[in-house]
Design a protein around this motif. Structure first.
Motif, PDB file in Angstrom:
ATOM      1  N   TYR A   1      35.653  48.113  48.874  1.00 33.71           N
ATOM      2  CA  TYR A   1      35.412  48.667  47.537  1.00 33.71           C
ATOM      3  C   TYR A   1      35.561  47.608  46.453  1.00 33.71           C
ATOM      4  CZ  TYR A   1      35.971  51.662  43.419  1.00 33.71           C
ATOM      5  OH  TYR A   1      35.843  52.243  42.184  1.00 33.71           O
ATOM      6  N   ARG A   2      36.608  46.794  46.545  1.00 32.88           N
ATOM      7  CA  ARG A   2      36.825  45.764  45.509  1.00 32.88           C
ATOM      8  C   ARG A   2      35.656  44.796  45.453  1.00 32.88           C
ATOM      9  NH1 ARG A   2      41.185  42.078  45.443  1.00 32.88           N
ATOM     10  NH2 ARG A   2      41.111  41.975  47.713  1.00 32.88           N
TER      11      ARG A   2
ATOM     12  N   ALA B   1      32.629  51.893  53.409  1.00 33.82           N
ATOM     13  CA  ALA B   1      33.052  52.189  54.781  1.00 33.82           C
ATOM     14  C   ALA B   1      34.367  51.501  55.116  1.00 33.82           C
ATOM     15  CB  ALA B   1      31.968  51.751  55.766  1.00 33.82           C
ATOM     16  N   ALA B   2      34.645  50.386  54.433  1.00 32.18           N
ATOM     17  CA  ALA B   2      35.882  49.651  54.678  1.00 32.18           C
ATOM     18  C   ALA B   2      37.077  50.240  53.940  1.00 32.18           C
ATOM     19  CB  ALA B   2      35.710  48.191  54.272  1.00 32.18           C
ATOM     20  N   SER B   3      36.823  50.939  52.814  1.00 33.19           N
ATOM     21  CA  SER B   3      37.923  51.347  51.940  1.00 33.19           C
ATOM     22  C   SER B   3      38.011  52.840  51.666  1.00 33.19           C
ATOM     23  CB  SER B   3      37.805  50.623  50.589  1.00 33.19           C
ATOM     24  OG  SER B   3      37.653  49.240  50.743  1.00 33.19           O
ATOM     25  N   SER B   4      36.903  53.569  51.713  1.00 32.15           N
ATOM     26  CA  SER B   4      36.892  54.966  51.273  1.00 32.15           C
ATOM     27  C   SER B   4      37.287  55.958  52.358  1.00 32.15           C
ATOM     28  CB  SER B   4      35.489  55.340  50.756  1.00 32.15           C
ATOM     29  OG  SER B   4      35.091  54.501  49.704  1.00 32.15           O
ATOM     30  N   LEU B   5      37.057  55.595  53.595  1.00 31.97           N
ATOM     31  CA  LEU B   5      37.224  56.544  54.691  1.00 31.97           C
ATOM     32  C   LEU B   5      38.671  56.616  55.170  1.00 31.97           C
ATOM     33  CD1 LEU B   5      34.107  55.466  56.778  1.00 31.97           C
ATOM     34  CD2 LEU B   5      34.325  57.549  55.410  1.00 31.97           C
ATOM     35  N   PRO B   6      39.086  57.757  55.715  1.00 28.89           N
ATOM     36  CA  PRO B   6      40.441  57.845  56.295  1.00 28.89           C
ATOM     37  C   PRO B   6      40.658  56.807  57.388  1.00 28.89           C
ATOM     38  CG  PRO B   6      39.474  60.028  56.055  1.00 28.89           C
ATOM     39  CD  PRO B   6      38.384  59.050  55.737  1.00 28.89           C
TER      40      PRO B   6
ATOM     41  N   GLU C   1      39.701  37.638  53.207  1.00 27.49           N
ATOM     42  CA  GLU C   1      38.245  37.546  53.037  1.00 27.49           C
ATOM     43  C   GLU C   1      37.816  38.203  51.736  1.00 27.49           C
ATOM     44  OE1 GLU C   1      34.131  39.299  53.420  1.00 27.49           O
ATOM     45  OE2 GLU C   1      36.066  40.339  53.365  1.00 27.49           O
ATOM     46  N   GLU C   2      38.360  39.372  51.426  1.00 26.78           N
ATOM     47  CA  GLU C   2      38.018  40.044  50.176  1.00 26.78           C
ATOM     48  C   GLU C   2      38.281  39.133  48.981  1.00 26.78           C
ATOM     49  OE1 GLU C   2      39.665  43.872  49.340  1.00 26.78           O
ATOM     50  OE2 GLU C   2      39.402  44.561  51.394  1.00 26.78           O
ATOM     51  N   ASP C   3      39.459  38.518  48.959  1.00 21.85           N
ATOM     52  CA  ASP C   3      39.833  37.671  47.824  1.00 21.85           C
ATOM     53  C   ASP C   3      38.886  36.484  47.684  1.00 21.85           C
ATOM     54  OD1 ASP C   3      41.961  39.308  47.178  1.00 21.85           O
ATOM     55  OD2 ASP C   3      43.441  38.113  48.272  1.00 21.85           O
ATOM     56  N   ARG C   4      38.565  35.851  48.805  1.00 21.94           N
ATOM     57  CA  ARG C   4      37.682  34.675  48.758  1.00 21.94           C
ATOM     58  C   ARG C   4      36.265  35.058  48.323  1.00 21.94           C
ATOM     59  NH1 ARG C   4      39.045  30.670  53.888  1.00 21.94           N
ATOM     60  NH2 ARG C   4      41.302  31.021  53.974  1.00 21.94           N
ATOM     61  N   VAL C   5      35.764  36.137  48.889  1.00 19.66           N
ATOM     62  CA  VAL C   5      34.401  36.560  48.552  1.00 19.66           C
ATOM     63  C   VAL C   5      34.312  36.970  47.095  1.00 19.66           C
ATOM     64  CG1 VAL C   5      32.633  38.305  48.974  1.00 19.66           C
ATOM     65  CG2 VAL C   5      33.775  37.207  50.899  1.00 19.66           C
ATOM     66  N   ILE C   6      35.282  37.743  46.619  1.00 22.74           N
ATOM     67  CA  ILE C   6      35.252  38.206  45.231  1.00 22.74           C
ATOM     68  C   ILE C   6      35.284  37.027  44.261  1.00 22.74           C
ATOM     69  CG2 ILE C   6      36.627  39.400  43.474  1.00 22.74           C
ATOM     70  CD1 ILE C   6      37.329  41.455  45.707  1.00 22.74           C
ATOM     71  N   ALA C   7      36.090  36.017  44.562  1.00 20.66           N
ATOM     72  CA  ALA C   7      36.136  34.842  43.699  1.00 20.66           C
ATOM     73  C   ALA C   7      34.766  34.176  43.606  1.00 20.66           C
ATOM     74  CB  ALA C   7      37.167  33.842  44.228  1.00 20.66           C
ATOM     75  N   ASN C   8      34.065  34.088  44.730  1.00 27.02           N
ATOM     76  CA  ASN C   8      32.733  33.479  44.727  1.00 27.02           C
ATOM     77  C   ASN C   8      31.697  34.379  44.057  1.00 27.02           C
ATOM     78  OD1 ASN C   8      33.289  30.994  45.932  1.00 27.02           O
ATOM     79  ND2 ASN C   8      33.187  31.847  47.992  1.00 27.02           N
ATOM     80  N   LEU C   9      31.779  35.684  44.284  1.00 30.61           N
ATOM     81  CA  LEU C   9      30.845  36.609  43.644  1.00 30.61           C
ATOM     82  C   LEU C   9      30.986  36.568  42.132  1.00 30.61           C
ATOM     83  CD1 LEU C   9      31.175  39.713  46.002  1.00 30.61           C
ATOM     84  CD2 LEU C   9      29.189  38.211  45.803  1.00 30.61           C
TER      85      LEU C   9
END
Length: 244
Positions: free
Chosen positions: A125-126, A149-154, A84-92
């Motif tokens: 984060y990405r 919240a998806a990337s920064s937290l333990p 999902e990250e990869d697809r969304v980032i490509a569109n953004l």
């Protein structure tokens, strides 16, 4: 009231008009998951957004699992999150634009030198960095002061859990009474309010005035203290909070 020193901005549909773009990709991938598990229901971007706005894809997938009665392994879920990250980032990278008036206001705030500014998002984060870089807002925020919240937290989570706001304040060395948050969703507003942060209800990402009014009322009902329909009104909203 103690002096406000720190401004904490949500990203999606607060700084950057990214939610509709992102939810298109989320719906596409969510439907692929449903098809894999033999579930006939399908989502569009808007229908998924109406139910999960303000949450990250991990939270959405867990919601779909609960709603439709299937279970992914942790490894499967994380694999889908990365897809999902990869697809969304490509569109953004192709289509994201700023929320109207946000960048000029950030310029004024930076020039004033009065406030620390940080981004506090549910999204990966990405994805957040891709959004703010695309619209030229990355110059206002240090990379290590963009909190996810998806990337920064333990342990990854999603708003309305206040964990990411608590984490951001800890890292910035700030107390809730020094901070103001700007949020556009119920889950984001609840996260900030549960962290005891005074919150501005931003409804300017909605083109339909009646929808904007509906969202503003909903955010106020969930603990926001001031409404903001356009970024040009930010300073006035901040002045109201500082006078409380």
């Amino acid at each position: 009231m103690p002096k406000i020193t720190t401004l904490l901005f949500d990203c999606d549909n607060t700084l950057v008009l990214s939610e509709a773009i992102a939810f298109e990709s989320c719906a596409e991938l969510g439907n692929e998951i449903l098809e894999k598990y033999g579930i006939a229901d399908r989502y569009t971007g808007p229908s998924l957004m109406s139910q999960f706005v303000g949450q990250n894809f991990r939270g959405m997938v867990k919601g779909l699992e609960s709603r439709h009665g299937f279970n992914l392994s942790e490894d499967e879920r994380e694999s889908y999150v990365l897809q999902e990250e990869d697809r969304v980032i490509a569109n953004l990278n192709k289509r994201a634009v700023e929320c109207d008036g946000a960048t000029p206001e950030l310029i004024k705030l930076e020039e004033s030198g009065k406030y620390k500014m940080a981004v506090v998002s549910s999204s990966a984060y990405r994805r957040v960095m891709a959004s703010i870089v695309k619209v030229g807002q990355d110059k206002f925020f240090k990379p290590d002061e963009v909190y996810s919240a998806a990337s920064s937290l333990p342990k990854p989570t999603s708003k309305p859990d206040p964990a990411i706001y608590l984490w951001a304040m800890e890292k910035l060395g700030k107390k809730p009474e020094e901070c103001v948050a700007v949020e556009d969703s119920k889950s984001g507003t609840l996260a900030a309010v549960r962290a005891n942060i005074k919150t501005i209800a931003y409804s300017g990402s909605y083109e339909d005035p009646s929808k904007a009014d509906e969202v503003a009322k909903m955010l106020m009902d969930n603990g926001a203290v001031v409404q903001m329909k356009h970024w040009k009104d930010f300073q006035e909203c901040l002045d109201k909070i500082e006078a409380m």
